[in-house]
Design a protein around this motif. Structure first.
Motif, PDB file in Angstrom:
ATOM      1  N   LYS A   1     -22.874 -15.370   4.457  1.00  0.00           N
ATOM      2  CA  LYS A   1     -21.546 -15.173   4.579  1.00  0.00           C
ATOM      3  C   LYS A   1     -21.155 -16.163   5.821  1.00  0.00           C
ATOM      4  CE  LYS A   1     -21.204 -10.348   2.953  1.00  0.00           C
ATOM      5  NZ  LYS A   1     -22.583 -10.011   3.006  1.00  0.00           N
ATOM      6  N   GLU A   2     -19.809 -16.363   5.781  1.00  0.00           N
ATOM      7  CA  GLU A   2     -19.251 -17.265   6.904  1.00  0.00           C
ATOM      8  C   GLU A   2     -19.530 -16.618   8.303  1.00  0.00           C
ATOM      9  OE1 GLU A   2     -15.000 -19.394   8.404  1.00  0.00           O
ATOM     10  OE2 GLU A   2     -14.978 -18.082   6.580  1.00  0.00           O
ATOM     11  N   GLY A   3     -20.190 -17.641   9.019  1.00  0.00           N
ATOM     12  CA  GLY A   3     -20.482 -17.436  10.496  1.00  0.00           C
ATOM     13  C   GLY A   3     -22.005 -16.790  10.556  1.00  0.00           C
TER      14      GLY A   3
ATOM     15  N   SER B   1     -24.346 -29.094   8.907  1.00  0.00           N
ATOM     16  CA  SER B   1     -25.047 -27.935   9.534  1.00  0.00           C
ATOM     17  C   SER B   1     -25.545 -28.039  10.790  1.00  0.00           C
ATOM     18  CB  SER B   1     -25.982 -27.363   8.461  1.00  0.00           C
ATOM     19  OG  SER B   1     -26.974 -28.423   8.475  1.00  0.00           O
TER      20      SER B   1
ATOM     21  N   GLU C   1     -23.365 -22.004   4.587  1.00  0.00           N
ATOM     22  CA  GLU C   1     -22.403 -21.562   3.798  1.00  0.00           C
ATOM     23  C   GLU C   1     -22.121 -22.347   2.656  1.00  0.00           C
ATOM     24  OE1 GLU C   1     -20.909 -20.175   7.712  1.00  0.00           O
ATOM     25  OE2 GLU C   1     -21.649 -21.901   7.114  1.00  0.00           O
ATOM     26  N   GLU C   2     -22.040 -23.560   2.947  1.00  0.00           N
ATOM     27  CA  GLU C   2     -21.911 -24.546   1.710  1.00  0.00           C
ATOM     28  C   GLU C   2     -23.063 -24.441   0.919  1.00  0.00           C
ATOM     29  OE1 GLU C   2     -20.264 -27.999  -0.521  1.00  0.00           O
ATOM     30  OE2 GLU C   2     -19.470 -26.844   1.139  1.00  0.00           O
TER      31      GLU C   2
END
Length: 313
Positions: free
Chosen positions: A224-226, A265, A205-206
């Motif tokens: 997206k997040e997750g 990550s 996400e970063e």
């Protein structure tokens, strides 16, 4: 940016309700980009959060404490690899990262013991071992579901890959990219292709991850997040005679306002078992697509060949 947004973001839950449709959508994204984005992958959010906390705690340890877990001559297969060692194939500057490797736990006397080292565990971070063994198993399960869809896409039996990866030499990497100084001469991760079968990545996400499109343009990969980012590795590219391409990708340095922030990550490099013979699938060879890899090679020999190229052995 428009093209990058068309990289498939598909729900792995659909592999249960519409396996053919899921396989088609996933396969089309892999054939076009070598990448896909996966939602509803089944890896629990609380487990991911716990793993991120443990990884950050380890990388925050003093340098001397971390280096105590570096295994000289181990090729980075297990434990800690310090900042400034791994170098992308063909690059002159080392990557701006440090990492920790966790592999498959094998029983004593297992025939793959010679090719797969034992894990080591840091004593400084509570429940590090239990957390990451649980995450390894969750990654492994999600990877198996994705391989089943890939098999369908290739016209193979859905269980084709089960034996090829049984007790495979898969590795989970905990990655830390420290803050980047304005004078940094390298990038966080130079352009490269992954060695393995498929890679499953949490933590993209970063901003920073980019893939090299077939048109020669670098495209951002923005889950997206997750969500999981999944890409094809060189072993699967070779097995499929480039039907599924292993795409060059990199992690670029952040813009000035983010240079003071670390990036974390967790990629999972899903591997074939060491003795699996990577031999071009007959269904991926035709008059229009001659066999590019007429000489078969075991997964272990291929891995060692590539580790030498990136200066880990």
């Amino acid at each position: 940016m428009t093209k990058a947004s068309s990289i498939a973001s598909v729900s792995l839950a659909a592999s249960e309700t519409d396996p053919e449709g899921f396989a088609r959508e996933l396969g089309q994204s892999f054939e076009r980009y070598g990448f896909a984005i996966i939602a509803d992958h089944g890896i629990p959010a609380d487990l991911i959060a716990r793993a991120e906390e443990k990884a950050k705690a380890f990388f925050a340890l003093p340098d001397a404490a971390k280096r105590a877990y570096h295994i000289p001559g181990g090729g980075g297969a297990r434990g800690y690899t310090p900042f400034g060692i791994e170098t992308a194939k063909g690059a002159t500057e080392h990557d701006l990262k440090e990492f920790w490797h966790i592999g498959r736990a094998l029983a004593e006397g297992h025939p793959f013991k010679a090719a797969m080292a034992d894990n080591i565990w840091p004593s400084e971070v509570e429940s590090f071992k239990t957390t990451f063994l649980e995450l390894f198993a969750a990654f492994d399960k999600a990877g198996g579901r994705l391989l089943s869809a890939i098999a369908r896409h290739l016209g193979l039996a859905p269980d084709f890959f089960e034996d090829t990866v049984r007790d495979g030499n898969s590795v989970m990497r905990l990655l830390h990219y420290p803050p980047v100084s304005p004078e940094a001469s390298g990038v966080r991760a130079g352009a490269h292709e992954d060695i393995n079968t498929i890679t499953l990545l949490l933590g993209a996400e970063e901003a920073g991850l980019q893939l090299l499109d077939r048109d020669g343009e670098w495209l951002p990969v923005s889950p997206k997040e997750g969500e999981l980012v999944v890409n094809i590795g060189d072993m699967l590219q070779r097995l499929t005679n480039n039907v599924l391409k292993s795409t060059s990708h990199r992690v670029v340095n952040p813009p000035p306002e983010r240079r003071g922030h670390s990036r974390y990550s967790m990629p999972f490099f899903l591997h074939f078992r060491p003795d699996y013979l990577i031999e071009t699938l007959p269904g991926c060879v035709s008059d229009e697509r001659p066999n590019l890899y007429p000489e078969p090679i075991t997964a272990h020999d291929f891995l060692m060949q590539r580790l030498r190229e990136i200066k880990l052995v």
